[in-house]
Design a protein around this motif. Sequence first.
Motif, short mmCIF file in Angstrom:
data_model
loop_
_atom_site.label_atom_id
_atom_site.label_comp_id
_atom_site.label_asym_id
_atom_site.label_seq_id
_atom_site.Cartn_x
_atom_site.Cartn_y
_atom_site.Cartn_z
N GLY A 1 0.81 -1.22 0.00
CA GLY A 1 0.00 0.00 0.00
C GLY A 1 0.83 1.26 0.00
O GLY A 1 2.07 1.21 -0.10
N TYR B 1 -3.39 -1.41 1.62
CA TYR B 1 -3.66 -0.40 2.66
C TYR B 1 -3.15 0.96 2.21
O TYR B 1 -1.95 1.13 2.02
CB TYR B 1 -2.94 -0.77 3.96
N ASN B 2 -4.04 1.91 2.02
CA ASN B 2 -3.62 3.27 1.67
C ASN B 2 -4.01 4.23 2.79
O ASN B 2 -5.15 4.20 3.26
CB ASN B 2 -4.28 3.73 0.37
N THR B 3 -3.06 5.06 3.21
CA THR B 3 -3.35 6.03 4.26
C THR B 3 -3.14 7.43 3.72
O THR B 3 -2.12 7.72 3.10
CB THR B 3 -2.44 5.79 5.49
N ALA C 1 -10.30 7.44 -7.22
CA ALA C 1 -9.83 6.08 -7.03
C ALA C 1 -10.76 5.15 -7.79
O ALA C 1 -11.60 5.60 -8.58
CB ALA C 1 -9.80 5.75 -5.55
N GLY D 1 -9.45 -3.09 -0.73
CA GLY D 1 -8.76 -1.80 -0.54
C GLY D 1 -9.14 -1.18 0.78
O GLY D 1 -10.31 -0.88 0.99
N HIS E 1 -8.74 2.01 2.99
CA HIS E 1 -8.34 3.40 2.83
C HIS E 1 -8.65 4.15 4.11
O HIS E 1 -9.80 4.16 4.55
CB HIS E 1 -9.10 4.05 1.68
N GLU E 2 -7.66 4.76 4.70
CA GLU E 2 -7.89 5.55 5.91
C GLU E 2 -7.48 7.00 5.65
O GLU E 2 -6.40 7.26 5.13
CB GLU E 2 -7.10 4.95 7.07
N TYR F 1 -13.75 12.47 -2.75
CA TYR F 1 -13.19 11.15 -2.99
C TYR F 1 -14.19 10.37 -3.84
O TYR F 1 -15.34 10.17 -3.45
CB TYR F 1 -12.94 10.45 -1.66
N GLU G 1 -14.94 6.87 -5.81
CA GLU G 1 -14.50 5.49 -5.92
C GLU G 1 -15.47 4.74 -6.83
O GLU G 1 -16.64 4.56 -6.49
CB GLU G 1 -14.47 4.86 -4.53
N THR H 1 -13.34 1.98 3.98
CA THR H 1 -12.90 3.38 3.97
C THR H 1 -13.22 4.02 5.31
O THR H 1 -14.36 3.94 5.78
CB THR H 1 -13.61 4.16 2.84
#
Lengths: 308, 308
Positions: A51, A81-83, A96, A114, A116-117, A128, A130, A148
């Motif tokens: 991520g 994991y995307n932060t 996204a 996915g 996302h935080e 955002y 998605e 999310t």
Amino acid sequence: MINNVTTNLMKKIAQLHEIPQGAHSIRKNGEVVSMNSTEHILITSKEDVEGLDIRISSECQKESLHMPVIIENEDISETVYNTFYIGGGADVTIIAGCGLHNEGNESNKSEHNGIHEFHIGKWAKVTYIETHYASGTVETSKVLNPKTIFHIEKDATVTLEMVQLGGVNKSDRDTKVILKDRAKLIISERLMTEDDQIAKSDIVVNLDGKDSSAQIVSRSVARNNSEQTYTFDLVGNNASRGHIECDAIIMDKAKVISKPVVSAFHADANLVHEAAIGKIEAEQIIKLMTLGMTEKESEETIINGFLK
Amino acid sequence: MINNVTTNLMKKIAQLHEIPQGAHSIRKNGEVVSMNSTEHILITSKEDVEGLDIRISSECQKESLHMPVIIENEDISETVYNTFYIGGGADVTIIAGCGLHNEGNESNKSEHNGIHEFHIGKWAKVTYIETHYASGTVETSKVLNPKTIFHIEKDATVTLEMVQLGGVNKSDRDTKVILKDRAKLIISERLMTEDDQIAKSDIVVNLDGKDSSAQIVSRSVARNNSEQTYTFDLVGNNASRGHIECDAIIMDKAKVISKPVVSAFHADANLVHEAAIGKIEAEQIIKLMTLGMTEKESEETIINGFLK
């Protein structure tokens, strides 16, 4: 890297026709194939897990970030994991989405989880978007489970658009939002399921801050034997306003289940929930048929308008 | 047997000033103290458990049945089973309800668990009014847990009025309804809680029959530290219409939780749920104050109008 299938998927999920010039990260078949930071948007790979860390500075104003994920013709099941750390006062649009294409048989599975935080600073404005889409053979398993989490600081505004308009066999969407004082959330959800598809969407909104607000509009169409389940949990812990509107068109042998929980834990919490599930009204179809459309065309026109 | 306290309770729960002439059963402090059948309404005691069998013949037209339950100044915790058999085409109004009065201290408890099961024949018209009320010292435990099950045959109509306007410390209301073809259900619920009272209401409606319909209107006021939880489960298993409207006024430190589930398992099921929780609008109060009322009086006037 960019073939016809990829181009189609990128167009569907991110309105992209080629690799964007600005900030982006493109993930294909389990790895990052293109990544670009800009002055105000810094993207780095995480060291411990798969991520990215995305740091958006306060100087970022009306800029955008593209982050499409593509899985094509492969047996891939990945968790990413995307932060996001978004500076106070920043103004950013993040596009996204995930596109799956699988032409295999029933033993093939493409799955993207996915997580996302978002940590959103004071006065920031974040949009955002998605989008989920899948194509290929019906019998393959094409699964998308996005999770999310938004921590929204005082006076910040988040607009969240969640779209899934076909092809995904199974999706389990989990969205959790915590709002501080005067923070504002706008969610727009559009979902269509067909065949034997199963879609779940679970949204939890905690109106913790004074004068925080949330507006959620969910519109969906369930066709054939598909099944949709919506769970909303709107919690008013402070003087706040929350409004959920959930409309579903049900067709054929489809099932739609709506399970909201609306909890007022403060006398100045003002919470409204509206859900309506029903078929397309016959009058609407007849009206369009008198304009020369067939019944099928009328139905499609109404559905497209509804999901717009 | 009939003292001032009893008279007051009977008035509150059954609009009765004396023992009614017609069909009735009056239960006081754990036993039936007066019972009367009529030509079309036959009341008999159950042999295996505490409770009554009530047989209402098809000839019963626009008749009424009173069934108040009173518990006064006693430590009584009772469970009573009443079964209603209502003939096809009958037209009856049943006025039930439970009044508790307890002047003891915190070790005293009055509890009535009434389990009512209705078998309603074709084309019958049934109005069932259940009023709950309690009085006495605040520290005593005054508990009411009604459970009501309706099996509604084709073309029958049931109107259910459930009212609880004060004094009951704890109530757990459980209502289950199954509707056959063209059967019709109308529920009106009115609830007010104060102090540390806790009220739960759980309504399950199964729209099993073709063209069956249900309309539920629930209005409540939660004051002080009281807590209300609403659970609705509206299930459209056939071409049917269901509409839930749940409005709550929240005041002071009270809590209101609304948890509906709306499930469409048929493309011709048309289901709507609306819930709104909020405080009294300031403008409404100001309007009444300009007419000469105090703030307190304005508030009471609005609440009384809302719960009417």
